[in-house]
Design a protein around this motif. Structure first.
Motif, mmCIF file in Angstrom:
data_model
loop_
_atom_site.group_PDB
_atom_site.id
_atom_site.type_symbol
_atom_site.label_atom_id
_atom_site.label_comp_id
_atom_site.label_asym_id
_atom_site.label_seq_id
_atom_site.Cartn_x
_atom_site.Cartn_y
_atom_site.Cartn_z
ATOM 1 N N LEU A 1 5.882 -161.595 13.595
ATOM 2 C CA LEU A 1 6.397 -162.053 12.333
ATOM 3 C C LEU A 1 7.071 -163.714 12.582
ATOM 4 N N TYR A 2 6.383 -164.569 12.071
ATOM 5 C CA TYR A 2 6.947 -166.010 12.640
ATOM 6 C C TYR A 2 6.943 -166.842 11.329
ATOM 7 N N ALA A 3 8.022 -167.602 11.081
ATOM 8 C CA ALA A 3 8.181 -168.653 10.181
ATOM 9 C C ALA A 3 9.145 -169.665 10.607
ATOM 10 N N THR A 4 10.148 -169.448 11.697
ATOM 11 C CA THR A 4 11.127 -170.351 11.913
ATOM 12 C C THR A 4 10.588 -170.956 13.289
ATOM 13 N N THR A 5 9.888 -170.107 14.012
ATOM 14 C CA THR A 5 9.400 -170.696 15.266
ATOM 15 C C THR A 5 7.634 -170.980 15.288
ATOM 16 N N ASN A 6 7.378 -171.500 16.178
ATOM 17 C CA ASN A 6 5.796 -172.033 16.080
ATOM 18 C C ASN A 6 4.957 -170.933 16.938
ATOM 19 N N PRO A 7 4.220 -170.228 15.983
ATOM 20 C CA PRO A 7 3.472 -169.060 16.833
ATOM 21 C C PRO A 7 2.513 -169.762 17.934
ATOM 22 N N ASP A 8 1.977 -170.814 17.559
ATOM 23 C CA ASP A 8 0.942 -171.560 18.578
ATOM 24 C C ASP A 8 1.769 -171.612 20.049
ATOM 25 N N ARG A 9 2.927 -171.720 19.788
ATOM 26 C CA ARG A 9 3.836 -171.827 21.193
ATOM 27 C C ARG A 9 4.336 -170.656 21.744
ATOM 28 N N ASP B 1 4.074 -173.498 6.519
ATOM 29 C CA ASP B 1 4.843 -173.630 5.113
ATOM 30 C C ASP B 1 6.194 -173.856 5.201
ATOM 31 N N ALA B 2 6.951 -172.971 6.054
ATOM 32 C CA ALA B 2 8.306 -173.519 6.490
ATOM 33 C C ALA B 2 8.786 -175.082 6.841
ATOM 34 N N VAL B 3 7.819 -175.640 7.812
ATOM 35 C CA VAL B 3 7.977 -176.921 8.093
ATOM 36 C C VAL B 3 7.765 -177.853 6.687
ATOM 37 N N ARG B 4 6.866 -177.555 5.844
ATOM 38 C CA ARG B 4 6.705 -178.560 4.803
ATOM 39 C C ARG B 4 7.737 -178.257 3.756
ATOM 40 N N ARG B 5 8.271 -177.009 3.780
ATOM 41 C CA ARG B 5 9.336 -176.825 2.562
ATOM 42 C C ARG B 5 10.711 -177.228 3.023
ATOM 43 N N TYR B 6 11.080 -177.101 4.306
ATOM 44 C CA TYR B 6 12.410 -177.265 4.717
ATOM 45 C C TYR B 6 12.670 -178.478 5.606
ATOM 46 N N TRP C 1 6.676 -180.707 19.434
ATOM 47 C CA TRP C 1 6.243 -179.302 19.755
ATOM 48 C C TRP C 1 7.353 -178.263 20.115
ATOM 49 N N GLY C 2 7.506 -177.320 19.398
ATOM 50 C CA GLY C 2 8.649 -176.391 19.635
ATOM 51 C C GLY C 2 9.820 -176.520 18.810
ATOM 52 N N THR C 3 9.535 -177.248 17.829
ATOM 53 C CA THR C 3 10.478 -177.671 16.899
ATOM 54 C C THR C 3 10.919 -176.359 15.746
ATOM 55 N N ARG C 4 12.238 -175.748 15.808
ATOM 56 C CA ARG C 4 12.445 -174.815 15.032
ATOM 57 C C ARG C 4 12.871 -174.999 13.608
ATOM 58 N N VAL C 5 12.461 -174.343 12.591
ATOM 59 C CA VAL C 5 13.221 -174.602 11.348
ATOM 60 C C VAL C 5 14.158 -173.560 11.110
ATOM 61 N N HIS D 1 16.711 -172.822 8.896
ATOM 62 C CA HIS D 1 16.951 -172.627 7.482
ATOM 63 C C HIS D 1 17.029 -170.916 7.250
ATOM 64 N N ALA D 2 18.123 -170.579 6.545
ATOM 65 C CA ALA D 2 18.211 -169.226 6.272
ATOM 66 C C ALA D 2 17.154 -168.356 5.452
ATOM 67 N N ASP D 3 16.493 -169.330 4.729
ATOM 68 C CA ASP D 3 15.573 -168.758 3.714
ATOM 69 C C ASP D 3 14.094 -168.760 4.358
ATOM 70 N N ALA D 4 13.815 -169.383 5.478
ATOM 71 C CA ALA D 4 12.458 -169.708 6.063
ATOM 72 C C ALA D 4 11.647 -168.189 6.028
ATOM 73 N N MET D 5 12.600 -167.378 6.766
ATOM 74 C CA MET D 5 11.576 -166.064 6.823
ATOM 75 C C MET D 5 11.126 -165.344 5.694
ATOM 76 N N ALA D 6 11.932 -165.641 4.462
ATOM 77 C CA ALA D 6 11.559 -165.027 3.436
ATOM 78 C C ALA D 6 10.104 -165.571 2.654
ATOM 79 N N LEU D 7 9.484 -166.593 3.262
ATOM 80 C CA LEU D 7 8.293 -167.128 3.173
ATOM 81 C C LEU D 7 7.116 -166.178 3.303
ATOM 82 N N ILE D 8 7.571 -165.163 4.518
ATOM 83 C CA ILE D 8 6.457 -164.183 4.610
ATOM 84 C C ILE D 8 6.672 -162.986 3.472
ATOM 85 N N THR D 9 5.411 -162.672 3.141
ATOM 86 C CA THR D 9 5.472 -161.630 1.857
ATOM 87 C C THR D 9 5.063 -160.076 2.651
#
Length: 367
Positions: free
Chosen positions: A285-293, A309-314, A324-328, A330-338
């Motif tokens: 489950l990935y939103a704050t770190t880049n799964p491609d990496r 989505d997290a990069v765009r929003r936050y 490459w490797g930028t982390r998001v 933000h405390a709400d980023a993982m909430a983007l996963i439904t």
């Protein structure tokens, strides 16, 4: 003038201290080096916790450096190696502490990351750097060290050592019925923000129970945050069978638990890479770190990916333009996963791996 690399190294040093997921991703590089030079001695300086994971790795001398001991522990390592000289030292830990440690290790050539990938000025501490490899997965970045030395056979092989006692430990928790493992929490570091919600996990547990008849085993460390998450999840699904193994396994026991699981679900953390190394179907489950990496390498096509989505929003940028490797953070980023995201990917993973469902309850070496 570049320092020459050995054609047939007799003694290879590896400096990679942490973390659990990263050392798992490094093991295939060690195996590639062993295939290329089976007679070479390999010494790996590793962190204390990581040693517990790798203990018994065949053909490798593991030496523990406990970073909590500070400079005193560093000097102890230097004394231990004062009469040893490496043909090549693979400096794979991008931290100033590790770079200072590397200076006290005798070697003919010290290899590190190229300038684009190096952190904490690591390239100033090495004689040779890797060739550039933009947008590389962590596992591929490690394998680049073997490629630089001339290794061409880069087949993936982990063969992590899991003793029978660890399987017995796992069976005491789970019995022999099939199960799903959820490791709900990443390392509770400051501003880590990699955890999904208790409500989401509870709904997934209900789903796998109703659709697949799979009970759930929760795993994790013994931190207050992890224990609290486990208690929240259990309260939300009181009528579903859940085994709470949070803080109740050794590291080898956790390996055995993951090895015998039907599927493992976790955020970006050690368990997804441990499960990947064992060949267990893994849903990251990935939103704050880049799964491609940093996704579980063999299961990248099944990862739940809300990082763009997290990069765009936050961050107000696109995933293609951030470093490459930028982390998001933000405390709400993982909430983007439904929940629908997770259920859809889980059902797809279960269908894609149906053929191995009958082989996950017992370790392959048992009679």
């Amino acid at each position: 003038m570049k320092q020459s690399l050995p054609e047939r190294p007799r003694h290879i040093g590896i400096l990679r201290l942490s973390a659990l997921g990263d050392v798992c991703n490094l093991v295939p590089t060690v195996r590639a080096l062993q295939r290329q030079w089976p007679e070479a001695r390999i010494t790996w300086i590793v962190g204390k916790a990581e040693y517990g994971l790798l203990d018994g790795l065949d053909g490798v001398d593991l030496v523990v450096y406990d970073k909590s001991t500070g400079f005193q522990g560093m000097r102890a390592i230097w004394r231990q190696f004062e009469d040893i000289r490496f043909d090549v030292l693979l400096h794979m830990q991008q931290a100033l502490r590790a770079s200072v440690l590397s200076l006290g290790l005798k070697c003919d050539v010290r290899v590190g990351y190229d300038k684009a990938r190096a952190k904490d000025w690591q390239h100033w501490f090495t004689h040779r750097q890797l060739a550039p490899h933009p947008r590389a997965h962590v596992l591929e970045s490690f394998m680049d060290f073997a490629r630089l030395l001339g290794v061409e056979d880069t087949r993936l092989d982990w063969s992590l050592p899991v003793p029978e006692a660890a399987y017995q430990e796992a069976r005491q928790l789970t019995g022999d019925r099939p199960y799903l493992v959820i490791s709900p929490c990443a390392n509770p570091r400051l501003r880590n923000f990699r955890n999904w919600s208790a409500e989401g996990y509870a709904a997934v547990i209900e789903h796998v129970w109703q659709r697949f008849g799979l009970r759930t085993v929760m795993s994790g460390g013994g931190s207050p945050q992890e224990r609290d998450m486990g208690e929240q999840i259990r309260r939300l699904v009181p009528n579903v069978e859940i085994t709470d193994a949070i803080g109740r396994t050794s590291l080898k026991g956790l390996l055995a638990l993951l090895d015998r699981a039907r599927v493992v679900i976790a955020p970006d953390s050690g368990p997804v890479h441990m499960a990947n190394a064992l060949g267990t179907p893994t849903l990251g489950l990935y939103a704050t770190t880049n799964p491609d990496r940093a996704a579980p390498y063999c299961w990248r096509s099944h990862v739940v990916n809300r990082y763009p989505d997290a990069v765009r929003r936050y961050l107000k940028k696109s995933a293609e333009t951030v470093n490459w490797g930028t982390r998001v953070r933000h405390a709400d980023a993982m909430a983007l996963i439904t929940l629908d995201d997770v259920v859809e990917h889980l059902d797809g993973l279960m269908a894609a791996t149906r053929d191995i469902a009958d082989d996950v309850t017992e370790p392959p070496h048992e009679d």
